[in-house]
Design a protein around this motif. Sequence first.
Motif: not given
Length: 141
Positions: A122-132
């Motif tokens: 979940d944290y990793a997916e949040e991070f990738t969404e933040l970057l996008i």
Amino acid sequence: MDTDLPGEPTRAHLQIGQVADRTELSIKTIRHYDEVGLVTPSARSAGGFRLYTEADVERLLVIRRMKPLGFTLHQMRELLEALAVLADSAGGHEQRERASAVVLEYHATATQSCEKLRRQLDYAEEFTELLIARRSAKARD
């Protein structure tokens, strides 16, 4: 290659390359598990090649599933032994009770490890969404 020639693999045995393909483990890893006594090949060819049965493949799959959850080699060995006791109808009641307790203990540990991995994902997916989102916002500026 499956043959029924003396000293050669039979239809019941798989060579290490076939086992690697089936389990998605490297040949080196499978050899390591043999060296540490987790999964010993059920037979050897006349040329000394490791030969594995379906039961051996199943043991390797248990190990493959345990590894990402952080289980140690000792824990893997303990669980494999417990599963073997439960699969063997000849085991005594006390031995089967102990094996069942080991399986329940590892089930609880695996469940906790899965929950931890889900949080990390979940944290990793949040991070990738933040970057996008940041990239998209920057592109609009």
